[in-house]
Write a protein that holds these residues in place. Structure first.
Motif, PDB file in Angstrom:
ATOM      1  N   GLN A   1       0.905   4.011  -3.006  1.00  0.00           N
ATOM      2  CA  GLN A   1       0.618   5.413  -2.715  1.00  0.00           C
ATOM      3  C   GLN A   1       1.810   6.306  -3.057  1.00  0.00           C
ATOM      4  O   GLN A   1       1.654   7.423  -3.557  1.00  0.00           O
ATOM      5  CB  GLN A   1       0.254   5.572  -1.232  1.00  0.00           C
ATOM      6  CG  GLN A   1      -1.156   5.140  -0.884  1.00  0.00           C
ATOM      7  CD  GLN A   1      -2.176   6.179  -1.318  1.00  0.00           C
ATOM      8  OE1 GLN A   1      -2.346   6.467  -2.508  1.00  0.00           O
ATOM      9  NE2 GLN A   1      -2.861   6.768  -0.349  1.00  0.00           N
TER      10      GLN A   1
ATOM     11  N   ALA B   1      -8.851  -1.923  -0.445  1.00  0.00           N
ATOM     12  CA  ALA B   1      -7.514  -2.404  -0.124  1.00  0.00           C
ATOM     13  C   ALA B   1      -7.121  -3.506  -1.099  1.00  0.00           C
ATOM     14  O   ALA B   1      -7.979  -4.189  -1.669  1.00  0.00           O
ATOM     15  CB  ALA B   1      -7.467  -2.925   1.309  1.00  0.00           C
TER      16      ALA B   1
ATOM     17  N   HIS C   1       0.831  -1.204   0.000  1.00  0.00           N
ATOM     18  CA  HIS C   1       0.000   0.000   0.000  1.00  0.00           C
ATOM     19  C   HIS C   1       0.870   1.260   0.000  1.00  0.00           C
ATOM     20  O   HIS C   1       0.574   2.233  -0.704  1.00  0.00           O
ATOM     21  CB  HIS C   1      -0.926   0.006   1.215  1.00  0.00           C
ATOM     22  CG  HIS C   1      -2.118  -0.881   1.056  1.00  0.00           C
ATOM     23  ND1 HIS C   1      -2.632  -1.641   2.084  1.00  0.00           N
ATOM     24  CD2 HIS C   1      -2.900  -1.137  -0.026  1.00  0.00           C
ATOM     25  CE1 HIS C   1      -3.680  -2.315   1.646  1.00  0.00           C
ATOM     26  NE2 HIS C   1      -3.859  -2.027   0.373  1.00  0.00           N
TER      27      HIS C   1
ATOM     28  N   LEU D   1      -2.579   4.932   4.092  1.00  0.00           N
ATOM     29  CA  LEU D   1      -3.959   5.011   3.608  1.00  0.00           C
ATOM     30  C   LEU D   1      -4.809   6.005   4.393  1.00  0.00           C
ATOM     31  O   LEU D   1      -5.870   6.410   3.934  1.00  0.00           O
ATOM     32  CB  LEU D   1      -4.620   3.630   3.681  1.00  0.00           C
ATOM     33  CG  LEU D   1      -3.948   2.501   2.893  1.00  0.00           C
ATOM     34  CD1 LEU D   1      -4.747   1.211   3.041  1.00  0.00           C
ATOM     35  CD2 LEU D   1      -3.800   2.871   1.424  1.00  0.00           C
TER      36      LEU D   1
ATOM     37  N   TYR E   1     -12.787   7.805  -0.975  1.00  0.00           N
ATOM     38  CA  TYR E   1     -11.541   7.474  -1.670  1.00  0.00           C
ATOM     39  C   TYR E   1     -11.742   7.522  -3.180  1.00  0.00           C
ATOM     40  O   TYR E   1     -10.935   8.085  -3.925  1.00  0.00           O
ATOM     41  CB  TYR E   1     -11.083   6.070  -1.265  1.00  0.00           C
ATOM     42  CG  TYR E   1      -9.758   6.022  -0.540  1.00  0.00           C
ATOM     43  CD1 TYR E   1      -8.583   5.728  -1.213  1.00  0.00           C
ATOM     44  CD2 TYR E   1      -9.686   6.258   0.825  1.00  0.00           C
ATOM     45  CE1 TYR E   1      -7.369   5.664  -0.549  1.00  0.00           C
ATOM     46  CE2 TYR E   1      -8.482   6.196   1.506  1.00  0.00           C
ATOM     47  CZ  TYR E   1      -7.322   5.897   0.810  1.00  0.00           C
ATOM     48  OH  TYR E   1      -6.123   5.843   1.466  1.00  0.00           O
TER      49      TYR E   1
ATOM     50  N   PRO F   1      -6.845   8.351  -4.300  1.00  0.00           N
ATOM     51  CA  PRO F   1      -5.980   7.900  -3.202  1.00  0.00           C
ATOM     52  C   PRO F   1      -4.877   8.884  -2.856  1.00  0.00           C
ATOM     53  O   PRO F   1      -4.395   8.908  -1.720  1.00  0.00           O
ATOM     54  CB  PRO F   1      -5.409   6.574  -3.729  1.00  0.00           C
ATOM     55  CG  PRO F   1      -5.553   6.648  -5.211  1.00  0.00           C
ATOM     56  CD  PRO F   1      -6.797   7.443  -5.455  1.00  0.00           C
TER      57      PRO F   1
ATOM     58  N   LEU G   1      -6.915   0.870  -4.943  1.00  0.00           N
ATOM     59  CA  LEU G   1      -6.996   2.110  -4.179  1.00  0.00           C
ATOM     60  C   LEU G   1      -7.817   3.161  -4.913  1.00  0.00           C
ATOM     61  O   LEU G   1      -8.557   3.934  -4.291  1.00  0.00           O
ATOM     62  CB  LEU G   1      -5.590   2.647  -3.896  1.00  0.00           C
ATOM     63  CG  LEU G   1      -4.727   1.816  -2.942  1.00  0.00           C
ATOM     64  CD1 LEU G   1      -3.355   2.450  -2.779  1.00  0.00           C
ATOM     65  CD2 LEU G   1      -5.405   1.658  -1.588  1.00  0.00           C
TER      66      LEU G   1
END
Length: 278
Positions: free
Chosen positions: A23, A59, A19, A231, A244, A249, A54
C-alpha cells in the motif's frame, strides 16, 4: 546533502508488513500522499504479487519464512527533503527466531548497524499478554507438592518484544546511559480497524502492554506510537472485494496519529521520521 534514512522494519508473522509495504509503494506511485517517488525503485518483485492481489480486492499470501528481500525506494516529501527508503520484506518467523535462537543472521546484522530509524509493527489483537512473571500473580507459578515435573512457561509476546529490542540495541552498541535520540523509534499498532477503539495510540499501548511502553519511554527521548490500518478492512484471499477492485487500493487505509487525528495518508509515519533531526 539530505540525510539518508534506512528503516529497520520489525514485525512478527501476521502483523501486516507486506500489505503495508504494498500500500505504501502504491501511494508513492500514484502520488497521493506526503511522500512521492523521487526516482526509479529497485527490486520491487517482492511486492508485485501483493499489489496485484490488492488491485483485485484480495489479500496476499504470507511471506515465506526463509524469505528476505530488500527494496530501495528513493522518496521526497512536500518540503523537498529526500531520502532513500530501504524496505525489507521477510517472513515474520525470522523475528521470533532472533529471540528464541539468540542468533542474528548476517543480513539482519547489517540492517541493524545501518539503520537510522526503527519501525516496530505490533498487532495488539493477536498478542498474548498474560503468561509472564510481570503480569501474573506469583501464586500462579507455584508448583504443588504433588506435581512431579515443573510446568514450562513461555515468555509473553510483550516480554519477547522487549527482549528483541534489547538484543538490537546491544548489537548496534547503543549505550542506555541516557535516552536515545537515534535510532528514532516509531511503533505502529497495525490492523487498527479490528480494535474498535477511540483511545489514543500511546494510551492504548500503555494500557495493553505497560511493560513494553515503560521500556520504550525509558530508553528513547521521543518515541512515536501510531495506529495503522493498511487495508482499512479485512480482505479474503479467495473472494474479491468489489469496492476495492472498483476504487483501487490507494483509496483505502489510514493512520491514527498520536494525538488521535485520523488521516488517510499512510506514508505519514515515514514522513514524520524524515522531518525529525537527529
Amino acid at each position: 546533502m539530505a540525510e539518508q534514512h534506512t528503516i529497520l522494519l520489525v514485525g512478527e508473522s501476521n502483523v501486516g508488513k507486506t500489505h503495508y509495504g504494498a500500500q505504501f509503494l502504491k501511494r508513492l506511485m500514484v502520488k497521493v500522499g506526503a511522500l512521492k517517488m523521487h526516482g526509479a525503485p529497485t527490486n520491487v518483485e517482492a511486492f508485485t504479487t501483493a499489489l496485484s492481489c490488492l488491485t483485485e480486492g484480495m489479500a496476499t499470501d504470507h511471506t515465506p519464512a526463509s524469505s528476505y528481500v530488500e527494496s530501495v525506494w528513493p522518496i521526497q516529501d512536500d518540503s523537498g527533503r529526500t531520502a532513500e527508503l530501504v524496505w525489507p520484506d521477510y517472513g515474520g518467523e525470522q523475528v521470533r527466531n532472533l529471540v528464541t535462537q539468540r542468533r542474528i543472521p548476517p543480513a539482519w546484522r547489517e540492517r541493524v548497524l545501518e539503520a537510522t530509524d526503527w519501525v516496530v509493527l505490533i498487532r495488539l489483537h493477536s498478542l498474548r499478554s498474560d503468561e509472564d512473571l510481570f503480569s501474573r500473580p506469583l501464586q500462579s507459578f507455584a508448583t504443588s507438592e504433588t506435581q512431579e515435573e515443573p510446568t514450562a512457561f513461555e515468555p509473553s509476546d510483550q516480554a519477547r518484544t522487549i527482549e528483541l529490542l534489547q538484543m538490537l540495541l546491544y548489537l548496534a552498541q547503543f549505550s542506555l546511559d541516557r535516552p536515545l535520540r537515534k535510532p528514532r523509534l516509531t511503533i505502529l499498532l497495525s490492523c487498527w480497524d479490528e480494535l474498535g477503539t477511540n483511545e489514543l495510540p500511546p494510551d492504548l499501548l500503555a494500557a495493553r502492554l505497560p511493560m513494553l511502553w515503560s521500556f520504550v519511554r525509558s530508553n528513547w527521548t521521543t518515541p512515536s506510537v501510531i495506529g495503522l490500518s493498511a487495508l482499512e478492512k479485512a480482505l479474503s484471499k479467495t473472494m474479491p472485494d468489489a469496492d476495492y477492485a472498483t476504487r483501487g487500493p490507494e483509496d483505502f487505509g489510514y493512520v491514527v496519529l498520536p494525538d488521535g487525528e485520523r488521516n488517510t495518508d499512510i506514508t505519514l509515519p515515514i514522513q514524520r521520521l524524515m522531518a525529525e533531526t537527529a
